[in-house]
Design an enzyme around this catalytic site. Sequence first.
Site, PDB file in Angstrom:
ATOM      1  N   GLY A   1       5.029  -1.697  -3.109  1.00  0.00           N
ATOM      2  CA  GLY A   1       5.732  -1.847  -1.841  1.00  0.00           C
ATOM      3  C   GLY A   1       7.193  -1.442  -1.957  1.00  0.00           C
ATOM      4  O   GLY A   1       7.747  -0.787  -1.070  1.00  0.00           O
TER       5      GLY A   1
ATOM      6  N   SER B   1       1.704 -13.743  -7.529  1.00  0.00           N
ATOM      7  CA  SER B   1       3.095 -14.145  -7.778  1.00  0.00           C
ATOM      8  C   SER B   1       3.379 -15.584  -7.359  1.00  0.00           C
ATOM      9  O   SER B   1       4.413 -16.145  -7.727  1.00  0.00           O
ATOM     10  CB  SER B   1       4.046 -13.205  -7.031  1.00  0.00           C
ATOM     11  OG  SER B   1       3.783 -13.256  -5.639  1.00  0.00           O
ATOM     12  N   ASP B   2       2.461 -16.197  -6.575  1.00  0.00           N
ATOM     13  CA  ASP B   2       2.625 -17.579  -6.109  1.00  0.00           C
ATOM     14  C   ASP B   2       1.250 -18.035  -5.628  1.00  0.00           C
ATOM     15  O   ASP B   2       0.337 -17.217  -5.530  1.00  0.00           O
ATOM     16  CB  ASP B   2       3.660 -17.656  -4.975  1.00  0.00           C
ATOM     17  CG  ASP B   2       3.377 -16.668  -3.869  1.00  0.00           C
ATOM     18  OD1 ASP B   2       3.946 -15.562  -3.905  1.00  0.00           O
ATOM     19  OD2 ASP B   2       2.553 -16.969  -2.986  1.00  0.00           O
TER      20      ASP B   2
ATOM     21  N   GLU C   1      -1.954 -10.669   0.921  1.00  0.00           N
ATOM     22  CA  GLU C   1      -0.883  -9.685   0.825  1.00  0.00           C
ATOM     23  C   GLU C   1      -0.735  -9.001   2.178  1.00  0.00           C
ATOM     24  O   GLU C   1      -1.190  -9.560   3.182  1.00  0.00           O
ATOM     25  CB  GLU C   1      -1.132  -8.725  -0.351  1.00  0.00           C
ATOM     26  CG  GLU C   1      -2.473  -8.029  -0.349  1.00  0.00           C
ATOM     27  CD  GLU C   1      -2.490  -6.775   0.473  1.00  0.00           C
ATOM     28  OE1 GLU C   1      -3.035  -6.844   1.600  1.00  0.00           O
ATOM     29  OE2 GLU C   1      -1.996  -5.729   0.040  1.00  0.00           O
ATOM     30  N   MET C   2      -0.102  -7.840   2.251  1.00  0.00           N
ATOM     31  CA  MET C   2       0.251  -7.318   3.575  1.00  0.00           C
ATOM     32  C   MET C   2      -0.065  -5.836   3.816  1.00  0.00           C
ATOM     33  O   MET C   2       0.371  -5.286   4.819  1.00  0.00           O
ATOM     34  CB  MET C   2       1.752  -7.565   3.839  1.00  0.00           C
ATOM     35  CG  MET C   2       2.121  -9.030   3.829  1.00  0.00           C
ATOM     36  SD  MET C   2       3.828  -9.342   4.307  1.00  0.00           S
ATOM     37  CE  MET C   2       3.724  -9.106   6.065  1.00  0.00           C
TER      38      MET C   2
ATOM     39  N   ARG D   1      14.758   7.694   4.087  1.00  0.00           N
ATOM     40  CA  ARG D   1      14.936   6.260   4.362  1.00  0.00           C
ATOM     41  C   ARG D   1      14.932   5.409   3.087  1.00  0.00           C
ATOM     42  O   ARG D   1      14.588   4.225   3.120  1.00  0.00           O
ATOM     43  CB  ARG D   1      13.823   5.731   5.284  1.00  0.00           C
ATOM     44  CG  ARG D   1      13.901   6.286   6.693  1.00  0.00           C
ATOM     45  CD  ARG D   1      12.741   5.793   7.517  1.00  0.00           C
ATOM     46  NE  ARG D   1      12.793   6.379   8.853  1.00  0.00           N
ATOM     47  CZ  ARG D   1      12.860   5.685   9.975  1.00  0.00           C
ATOM     48  NH1 ARG D   1      12.873   4.372   9.946  1.00  0.00           N
ATOM     49  NH2 ARG D   1      12.909   6.283  11.125  1.00  0.00           N
TER      50      ARG D   1
ATOM     51  N   GLY E   1       0.777  -4.148  -6.256  1.00  0.00           N
ATOM     52  CA  GLY E   1       1.689  -5.073  -5.599  1.00  0.00           C
ATOM     53  C   GLY E   1       1.488  -6.493  -6.061  1.00  0.00           C
ATOM     54  O   GLY E   1       0.839  -6.754  -7.074  1.00  0.00           O
TER      55      GLY E   1
ATOM     56  N   HIS F   1       8.570  11.492   7.462  1.00  0.00           N
ATOM     57  CA  HIS F   1       8.986  10.419   6.558  1.00  0.00           C
ATOM     58  C   HIS F   1       8.961  10.807   5.083  1.00  0.00           C
ATOM     59  O   HIS F   1       9.204   9.967   4.220  1.00  0.00           O
ATOM     60  CB  HIS F   1       8.092   9.184   6.785  1.00  0.00           C
ATOM     61  CG  HIS F   1       8.038   8.770   8.215  1.00  0.00           C
ATOM     62  ND1 HIS F   1       7.028   9.161   9.065  1.00  0.00           N
ATOM     63  CD2 HIS F   1       8.909   8.047   8.962  1.00  0.00           C
ATOM     64  CE1 HIS F   1       7.255   8.685  10.271  1.00  0.00           C
ATOM     65  NE2 HIS F   1       8.392   8.011  10.245  1.00  0.00           N
TER      66      HIS F   1
ATOM     67  N   ARG G   1      -2.598   0.981  -4.585  1.00  0.00           N
ATOM     68  CA  ARG G   1      -1.493   0.051  -4.341  1.00  0.00           C
ATOM     69  C   ARG G   1      -1.339  -0.857  -5.548  1.00  0.00           C
ATOM     70  O   ARG G   1      -2.337  -1.416  -6.040  1.00  0.00           O
ATOM     71  CB  ARG G   1      -1.780  -0.754  -3.069  1.00  0.00           C
ATOM     72  CG  ARG G   1      -0.968  -2.010  -2.926  1.00  0.00           C
ATOM     73  CD  ARG G   1      -0.946  -2.570  -1.530  1.00  0.00           C
ATOM     74  NE  ARG G   1      -0.601  -3.980  -1.512  1.00  0.00           N
ATOM     75  CZ  ARG G   1       0.620  -4.471  -1.784  1.00  0.00           C
ATOM     76  NH1 ARG G   1       1.607  -3.661  -2.103  1.00  0.00           N
ATOM     77  NH2 ARG G   1       0.847  -5.766  -1.763  1.00  0.00           N
TER      78      ARG G   1
HETATM   79  N1  HPA Z   1       1.872 -13.796   1.777  1.00  0.00           N
HETATM   80  C1  HPA Z   1       2.068 -14.968   1.169  1.00  0.00           C
HETATM   81  N2  HPA Z   1       2.437 -15.083  -0.095  1.00  0.00           N
HETATM   82  C2  HPA Z   1       2.617 -13.971  -0.801  1.00  0.00           C
HETATM   83  C3  HPA Z   1       2.420 -12.725  -0.230  1.00  0.00           C
HETATM   84  C4  HPA Z   1       2.034 -12.640   1.128  1.00  0.00           C
HETATM   85  O1  HPA Z   1       1.865 -11.566   1.711  1.00  0.00           O
HETATM   86  N3  HPA Z   1       2.676 -11.816  -1.192  1.00  0.00           N
HETATM   87  C5  HPA Z   1       3.019 -12.484  -2.299  1.00  0.00           C
HETATM   88  N4  HPA Z   1       2.977 -13.789  -2.074  1.00  0.00           N
END
Ligand code: HPA
Length: 241
Positions: A21, A209-210, A185-186, A44, A94, A5, A92
């Site tokens: 990300g 971000s939210d 987050e993820m 990729r 993000g 990769h 990271r």
């Molecule tokens: N989940 C939910 N809300 C979010 C995420 C997430 O992974 N990342 C940024 N806002």
Amino acid sequence: MPTPHISAGPDDFAPAVLMPGDPRRAERIAHALMPDARLVTDVRGMLGFTGTVEVDGVAHPLSVMGSGMGQPSATIYATELFREYGVQRIIRVGTCGGIAEGVQVGDVIIGTGAHTDSSMNQARVPGINFSAVADLELAAAAWGAREKVTEGTVHAGPVVSRDHFYWAVPGMVDGLRAHGTLGVEMEAAALYGVANEFGRQALAVLTVSDHLVDGSADMSAQERETRFGGALALALAAATC
Ligand code: HPA
């Protein structure tokens, strides 16, 4: 030398890698920080760059590469960077959704640990609920640089790394909030697990971000770019400590 990769040569990565990300964000960060940034991999479309960054008058080698979304993707890149390219630390950079009451959109979270609903770390040690924790040296460096963040508040504490973006078990967010979880987050939990596997260092620095609970306005796409600077400053402090 190329891995399945990553198409870079053996000496193409710096010991420290900033890892957003989004590969396009990796490109923007690389060119914003490093006048000599050069593309070292694009398999990729997962762009990776290496160059030299100046922090407080000192030049440091640095790489910036995207992770993709989710723990399997981040694990593939982190594993190949640690195992094949001699990378020592991955930070990271993000975004996350806020969970805790005191966290607001635009704040920055240093993820000192990461709960998860993923099986990726559960599979590591038979019979053990693996604790995914950040590297202390990196977390301390990021925390120590928090005066560099001029907008929003810097928090340090546990986040949760989920596999689902859109779906949650009823009561999950309330339970996480009741146990001091700052945001969702993820990728962080898996990244911390890979760092433990290879005896290397990892940290996640996240811009909120939210907010999942308090209903405050989400960041616009433009704000996500402009309000990213605080998290980047902390990530750079960790990358170069
Ligand atoms: N989940 C939910 N809300 C979010 C995420 C997430 O992974 N990342 C940024 N806002």
